[in-house]
Design a protein around this motif. Structure first.
Motif, PDB file in Angstrom:
ATOM      1  N   TYR A 174       5.817  11.560   4.158  1.00  0.00           N
ATOM      2  CA  TYR A 174       5.814  10.325   4.686  1.00  0.00           C
ATOM      3  C   TYR A 174       7.127   9.707   4.770  1.00  0.00           C
ATOM      4  O   TYR A 174       7.724   9.281   5.768  1.00  0.00           O
ATOM      5  N   ALA A 242       2.342   3.527   2.607  1.00  0.00           N
ATOM      6  CA  ALA A 242       1.122   4.416   2.540  1.00  0.00           C
ATOM      7  C   ALA A 242       1.552   5.232   1.372  1.00  0.00           C
ATOM      8  O   ALA A 242       2.158   4.694   0.297  1.00  0.00           O
ATOM      9  N   MET A 268      -0.475   2.024   6.250  1.00  0.00           N
ATOM     10  CA  MET A 268      -1.030   3.317   7.021  1.00  0.00           C
ATOM     11  C   MET A 268      -1.716   4.303   5.972  1.00  0.00           C
ATOM     12  O   MET A 268      -1.653   3.943   4.718  1.00  0.00           O
ATOM     13  N   GLY A 270      -2.671   8.259   5.379  1.00  0.00           N
ATOM     14  CA  GLY A 270      -2.350   9.441   6.095  1.00  0.00           C
ATOM     15  C   GLY A 270      -2.573  10.990   4.888  1.00  0.00           C
ATOM     16  O   GLY A 270      -2.666  10.603   3.668  1.00  0.00           O
ATOM     17  N   ARG A 277       0.501  10.759   9.311  1.00  0.00           N
ATOM     18  CA  ARG A 277      -0.316   9.533   9.453  1.00  0.00           C
ATOM     19  C   ARG A 277      -1.612   9.985  10.312  1.00  0.00           C
ATOM     20  O   ARG A 277      -1.586  10.777  11.175  1.00  0.00           O
ATOM     21  N   TYR A 280      -3.705   3.327  10.742  1.00  0.00           N
ATOM     22  CA  TYR A 280      -2.681   2.410  10.536  1.00  0.00           C
ATOM     23  C   TYR A 280      -3.458   0.983  10.817  1.00  0.00           C
ATOM     24  O   TYR A 280      -4.525   0.886  11.490  1.00  0.00           O
TER      25      TYR A 280
END
Length: 838
Positions: A174, A242, A268, A270, A277, A280
């Motif tokens: 990330y 995220a 998001m 992922g 990702r 979203y």
């Protein structure tokens, strides 16, 4: 061996952005032209023959330069955490890299020619989140990196003027995606390892004119602590989230905060295996759909694979396809020669597609736990502890990792081993010494029970703040707030009390007026089976649930037990005294009453107006709720009387002298109102001749007085008044009705809670919370079914009312701005409750 020019424009095309700012640090700035020159020089040093480079990734200029240079020159990079020497050493031992790079730019070139066969597409190796130091790595290609950076830059709308702070480590996918996507668009990176809790971070962010930063759920915990909501950040454009599920109430709260402050929240979803990702949530949906992960990123797609052992309508394992799906895993150096071994990514998450086209994750197929942005394999934790001579069983959720250890092991030592091995803070690991772990009938460990070990004692003020914020849809909840100060009323009280009892074990009678910080779990000494079976149910909730069933059943003629509506009037008075007269200031009290009035009148008018339009039984004039006042019979007399009463209460609360009188003598004031009601009930002077619906008003102050009775003498007096006033009101032959009403009032006066069970609590909570809506809807529902089946007509009426409750509650929530729900919980000293106020 030589290799073709890799397609990673964020590393190879830096010079295209010329003199734009590329990197900002506390020591100065670096332009793209300068960054490109340093990257090119480092690439020349690395040479053209491909070598495996292990890079201890920190958010420093030297590390970023080495990372970009390696990619530009085609050398595969294995990113490791610079602050975990043990993890770095473990990866060096497992993969024998040709070059080791350090955060200060030092290179340890161990050989000139690679010892490994390296696949031409291999660009990057990352540890699967949370198994940092494990030999199992994700193999990513140049195309993976390029495609995911382009997709992220596209849906976030990153432009050259953006400046993103590196709030996450670059060895985490990330954090790395923030670097890749911003460099791709010629934006600037505010390069720092400072925590968001450090004042210097925010000084740098403001000075650099920061426009965005990224956070995992724990980042938002830290933001709450440092007063982020009150910070002045004039250039902030959006915040991304995220690395694990952020609770929907917090998503909504931060989305609303951003709306007020002029920035967006982008949630998001992922995994490292998808480069970064996969989905979203468009920022305009964050406040209204906070529990979903949104839509696939540009270029990607989802499908739902049925899971035989997890049936459910529309639920399946979430499977992702797209150009950012990894080449596959590596577990040893020999795997570095492999090409693509997977075509799509099975996420392990169970999800469904909502009617509005959004994906919602509803569970996990495996036992992985995601904490602090790290994905933890509990089985690996058990194996690691076994190597240390410990027998342990590990489970958990998104809040904590729970370890049940046998053999009298030292809990502190176990916590340190697990925390250090997983890269978690110690507070995220809960260790419980057990003689034997909970087991299923098959003899296998019961991991669900293990995950719940110690949970009641682990409830924190923060947990309760989140619960209050979710239930009351408030964004300003603190531990100093109470249910009453937050504008809670009888409609939200039911679900709130049941949820709190599940969380805390049991509730004090005055929980609704206590600050959240004073609510603590109650230790329950009963055995697990008994504890799971038995509960208590507040009497007011039980009476509301029972009364609405009696009302509807009697109207259907399934049975004839009348008096439920009058019991509800007494309960309404009881709740009025508890919720609206315990607010601090006169204006706040009046505001609470008017809010409650709107929550009753609006759905009532809407339903009756719809009935007038769709049936011949009602006319639109009925929706004005004036029939009872005009002396006409009305099916909705109960609703009308409640509306009249609340209007009258709002009027007297507008008179300062009456407000002061109630504060000085709450019980005496209630008796005075009750005396007026009794006078109207008996029409002592023969002048009133009130419609029967209005004459029933005296039941409301009877419940009010019951709530304000604080000693046995006062309770006896209220009970005596009920015994003296109820008989004879309905005429001869109504003994059953009279006994029901007197019994209901007596329960309110003398019995705070009744014994119950968990399932009965859930049922009673549903019926009580929807009682108003059931009363409204049943008049139109039961005639459709009563001729065929009276029990079915009863069930349909209850279910239809509950459904209308859900719809109306959501509509009212969205139609009511949060800031209009009441004053801030922080109040001036002159608004503190007067002596005697409960």
């Amino acid at each position: 061996m030589s290799h073709p020019h890799p397609d990673v424009p964020f590393a190879t095309d830096l010079a295209d952005h010329a003199d734009r700012t590329a990197l900002v640090t506390s020591g100065g700035a670096l332009s793209y032209r300068e960054l490109a020159a340093r990257v090119a020089a480092t690439a020349r040093r690395l040479g053209t023959r491909r070598r495996l480079i292990l890079l201890a990734g920190a958010n420093t200029v030297d590390t970023v330069v080495l990372y970009l240079a390696a990619l530009a020159a085609g050398h595969p990079v294995l990113l490791a955490p610079h602050d975990r020497p043990d993890a770095v050493r473990s990866l060096i031992d497992a993969y024998d890299p040709d070059v080791v790079g350090f955060p200060d730019g030092v290179l340890d070139e161990r050989r000139d020619v690679s010892a490994h066969a390296l696949h031409p597409d291999l660009a990057l190796l990352l540890s699967t989140s949370g198994t940092t130091g494990s030999p199992k790595l994700v193999r990513l290609s140049h195309e993976n990196l390029r495609a995911n950076a382009a997709s992220i830059a596209g849906y976030l709308g990153i432009h050259a003027d953006d400046r993103a702070a590196t709030t996450l480590p670059m060895h985490y996918c990330y954090g790395l995606s923030v670097i890749n996507s911003h460099l791709l668009r010629g934006a600037a990176l505010i390069l720092t390892d400072l925590s968001v809790t450090d004042a210097r971070f925010w000084e740098l962010f403001r000075e650099a004119r920061g426009t965005t930063f990224a956070g995992v759920p724990y980042t938002f915990d830290l933001l709450d602590r440092v007063g982020f909501a009150d910070m002045r950040l004039p250039h902030l454009r959006y915040v991304t989230q995220a690395g694990g599920r952020l609770a929907p109430d917090r998503v909504r709260r931060y989305a609303e905060l951003g709306r007020r402050r002029g920035w967006d929240l982008v949630v998001m979803y992922g995994q490292t295996e998808a480069t970064a990702r996969m989905a979203y949530l468009p920022p305009e949906l964050a406040a209204s759909r906070p529990g979903t992960i949104g839509v696939p990123i540009p270029g990607g797609s989802f499908r739902l694979e049925p899971v035989p052992d997890r049936p459910g309508a529309g639920v399946g394992e979430l499977v992702y396809s797209g150009p950012n799906v990894m080449l596959g895993y590596a577990e040893s150096p020999s795997d570095l020669a492999l090409g693509r071994t997977v075509g799509e990514l099975r996420t392990g998450d169970l999800a469904r597609l909502t009617p509005d086209g959004l994906y919602e994750v509803v569970g996990r197929r495996g036992r992985f736990v995601k904490l602090y942005g790290l994905r933890i394999d509990p089985r690996a934790v058990e194996e690691s502890l076994a190597r240390n001579g410990l027998t342990a069983y590990c489970a958990g959720d998104d809040e904590a990792l729970v370890v049940a250890v046998t053999g009298g092991a030292d809990a502190g030592r176990v916590r340190r081993l697990v925390a250090d091995g997983c890269g978690l803070p110690g507070r995220a690991v809960r260790v419980h010494a057990v003689a034997e772990p909970p087991r299923l009938p098959s003899g296998k460990p019961d991991y669900r029970a293990i995950a719940c070990l110690g949970r009641p004692e682990a409830v924190s003020g923060t947990d309760l703040v989140r619960l209050y914020a979710e239930m009351l849809d408030r964004s300003d909840v603190t531990e100093e707030c109470s249910f009453v100060s937050l504008g809670g009323d009888s409609l939200s009280y039911v679900e709130m009390s049941l949820r709190l009892e599940e969380t805390l074990g049991s509730l004090p009678a005055d929980w609704h007026t206590r600050p959240i910080r004073d609510l603590r779990p109650v230790r329950d000494l009963r055995g697990p089976a008994e504890r799971s079976r038995w509960r208590t149910l507040e009497t007011g909730i039980a009476l509301r649930a029972a009364a609405i069933v009696l009302i509807v059943g009697s109207h259907i003629s399934l049975f004839t037990i009348r008096g439920g509506a009058h019991v509800l009037l007494a309960v309404a008075g009881f709740n009025f005294a508890r919720f609206h007269l315990t607010a601090a200031g006169r204006r706040e009290r009046r505001h609470h009453v008017l809010t409650a009035l709107a929550r009753i009148a609006v759905p009532s008018v809407a339903w009756i107006a719809a009935a007038g339009l769709l049936t011949a039984d009602y006319h639109l004039g009925d929706a004005l709720l004036l029939d009872s006042a005009l002396g006409r019979n009305s099916n909705y007399w109960f609703v009308e009387v409640i509306v009249y009463i609340l209007l009258a209460m709002a009027v007297w609360l507008s008179v300062p002298g009456l407000d002061r009188a109630e504060r000085r003598a709450p019980y005496g004031f209630a008796l005075g109102i009750l005396a007026l009601g009794v006078a109207a009930r008996f029409d002592f002077l023969g002048l009133l001749d009130l419609p029967s619906a209005l004459a029933a008003f005296w039941m409301f102050p009877l419940g009010w007085a019951a709530a304000k009775a604080t000693n046995p003498g006062q309770r006896l007096l209220v009970t005596a008044i009920a015994l003296a006033t109820v008989p004879g009101y309905f005429g001869p032959g109504e003994l059953t009705r009279e006994i029901l009403i007197i019994g209901g009032v007596a329960l309110l006066v003398w019995v705070p809670a009744l014994p119950s069970t968990a399932w009965l609590n859930r049922l009673a909570g549903l019926l009580a919370g929807a009682s108003l809506y059931i009363y409204l809807a049943h008049w139109q529902i039961y005639p459709l079914l009563a001729d065929r089946s009276q029990p079915l007509a009863l069930l349909a009426s209850l279910a239809g009312g509950a459904a209308y409750a859900a719809v109306a509650t959501r509509a009212l929530r969205y139609a009511t701005p949060r800031q209009s729900l009441g004053p801030s919980p922080a109040r001036p000293a002159e608004l503190t409750p007067a002596p005697g106020t409960r």
